[in-house]
Design a protein around this motif. Structure first.
Motif, PDB file in Angstrom:
ATOM      1  N   TYR A  94       0.845  -1.191   0.000  1.00 25.92           N
ATOM      2  CA  TYR A  94       0.000   0.000   0.000  1.00 25.92           C
ATOM      3  C   TYR A  94       0.884   1.245   0.000  1.00 25.92           C
ATOM      4  O   TYR A  94       1.781   1.376   0.845  1.00 25.92           O
ATOM      5  CB  TYR A  94      -0.925  -0.008   1.202  1.00 25.92           C
ATOM      6  CG  TYR A  94      -2.092  -0.968   1.034  1.00 25.92           C
ATOM      7  CD1 TYR A  94      -1.891  -2.347   1.078  1.00 25.92           C
ATOM      8  CD2 TYR A  94      -3.376  -0.503   0.798  1.00 25.92           C
ATOM      9  CE1 TYR A  94      -2.940  -3.229   0.889  1.00 25.92           C
ATOM     10  CE2 TYR A  94      -4.442  -1.378   0.608  1.00 25.92           C
ATOM     11  CZ  TYR A  94      -4.207  -2.742   0.656  1.00 25.92           C
ATOM     12  OH  TYR A  94      -5.255  -3.622   0.470  1.00 25.92           O
ATOM     13  N   TYR A  95       0.588   2.142  -0.936  1.00 27.11           N
ATOM     14  CA  TYR A  95       1.374   3.357  -1.108  1.00 27.11           C
ATOM     15  C   TYR A  95       0.528   4.586  -0.796  1.00 27.11           C
ATOM     16  O   TYR A  95      -0.627   4.685  -1.225  1.00 27.11           O
ATOM     17  CB  TYR A  95       1.873   3.475  -2.538  1.00 27.11           C
ATOM     18  CG  TYR A  95       2.820   2.392  -2.972  1.00 27.11           C
ATOM     19  CD1 TYR A  95       2.345   1.226  -3.564  1.00 27.11           C
ATOM     20  CD2 TYR A  95       4.190   2.529  -2.784  1.00 27.11           C
ATOM     21  CE1 TYR A  95       3.203   0.221  -3.962  1.00 27.11           C
ATOM     22  CE2 TYR A  95       5.067   1.530  -3.188  1.00 27.11           C
ATOM     23  CZ  TYR A  95       4.561   0.382  -3.771  1.00 27.11           C
ATOM     24  OH  TYR A  95       5.429  -0.601  -4.160  1.00 27.11           O
ATOM     25  N   CYS A  96       1.124   5.511  -0.113  1.00 31.30           N
ATOM     26  CA  CYS A  96       0.525   6.819   0.123  1.00 31.30           C
ATOM     27  C   CYS A  96       0.910   7.748  -1.024  1.00 31.30           C
ATOM     28  O   CYS A  96       2.030   7.653  -1.561  1.00 31.30           O
ATOM     29  CB  CYS A  96       1.042   7.362   1.453  1.00 31.30           C
ATOM     30  SG  CYS A  96       0.380   8.959   1.948  1.00 31.30           S
ATOM     31  N   ALA A  97      -0.005   8.640  -1.389  1.00 30.46           N
ATOM     32  CA  ALA A  97       0.245   9.544  -2.511  1.00 30.46           C
ATOM     33  C   ALA A  97      -0.301  10.926  -2.201  1.00 30.46           C
ATOM     34  O   ALA A  97      -1.288  11.067  -1.467  1.00 30.46           O
ATOM     35  CB  ALA A  97      -0.419   8.999  -3.771  1.00 30.46           C
ATOM     36  N   ALA A  98       0.334  11.925  -2.785  1.00 32.65           N
ATOM     37  CA  ALA A  98      -0.113  13.310  -2.636  1.00 32.65           C
ATOM     38  C   ALA A  98      -0.153  13.966  -4.011  1.00 32.65           C
ATOM     39  O   ALA A  98       0.737  13.745  -4.839  1.00 32.65           O
ATOM     40  CB  ALA A  98       0.822  14.084  -1.712  1.00 32.65           C
TER      41      ALA A  98
END
Length: 124
Positions: A94-98
């Motif tokens: 799972y990757y966090c993105a902005a």
């Protein structure tokens, strides 16, 4: 520049819950739409959920709608993903993105910054 660090991944039994956190550096966190993506082995990276800067607008993929909840705390520069009723098919990094985009559009693009990911494994 925004740096994103995910935490909270791990091994859980099917039907269980996990909460992922993503801590962001920088003073402009509150101006970004934040999202969570996931990539299972041998598959492409797909959008899971996104939330706009104020938290009013959210997006969920059909695979997780009703089971996962995205939220953010702008005072703590942190975005969360509460995952309930987990299934083996939720197993992924799972990757966090902005990004500067809407929550609904983030699934199609507009990500400017990525975290390094955290592994979630759901055992059957």
């Amino acid at each position: 520049q925004v740096q994103l660090v995910e935490s909270g991944g791990g091994l859980v039994q099917a039907g269980g819950s996990l909460r992922l956190s993503c801590a962001a550096s920088g003073r402009t966190f509150s101006s970004y739409t934040m999202g969570w993506f996931r990539q299972a082995p041998g598959k492409e990276r797909d959008a899971v959920a996104a939330i706009n800067w104020s938290g009013v607008s959210t997006y969920y993929s059909g695979a997780v709608k009703g089971r996962f909840t995205i939220s953010r705390d702008n005072a703590r520069n942190t975005v969360y993903l509460q995952m309930n009723s987990l299934k083996p098919e939720d197993t992924a990094v799972y990757y966090c993105a902005a990004g500067i985009t809407t929550a609904q559009a983030m699934a199609s693009g507009g990500v400017r910054f990525w975290g390094k990911g955290t592994l979630v494994t759901v055992a059957s």
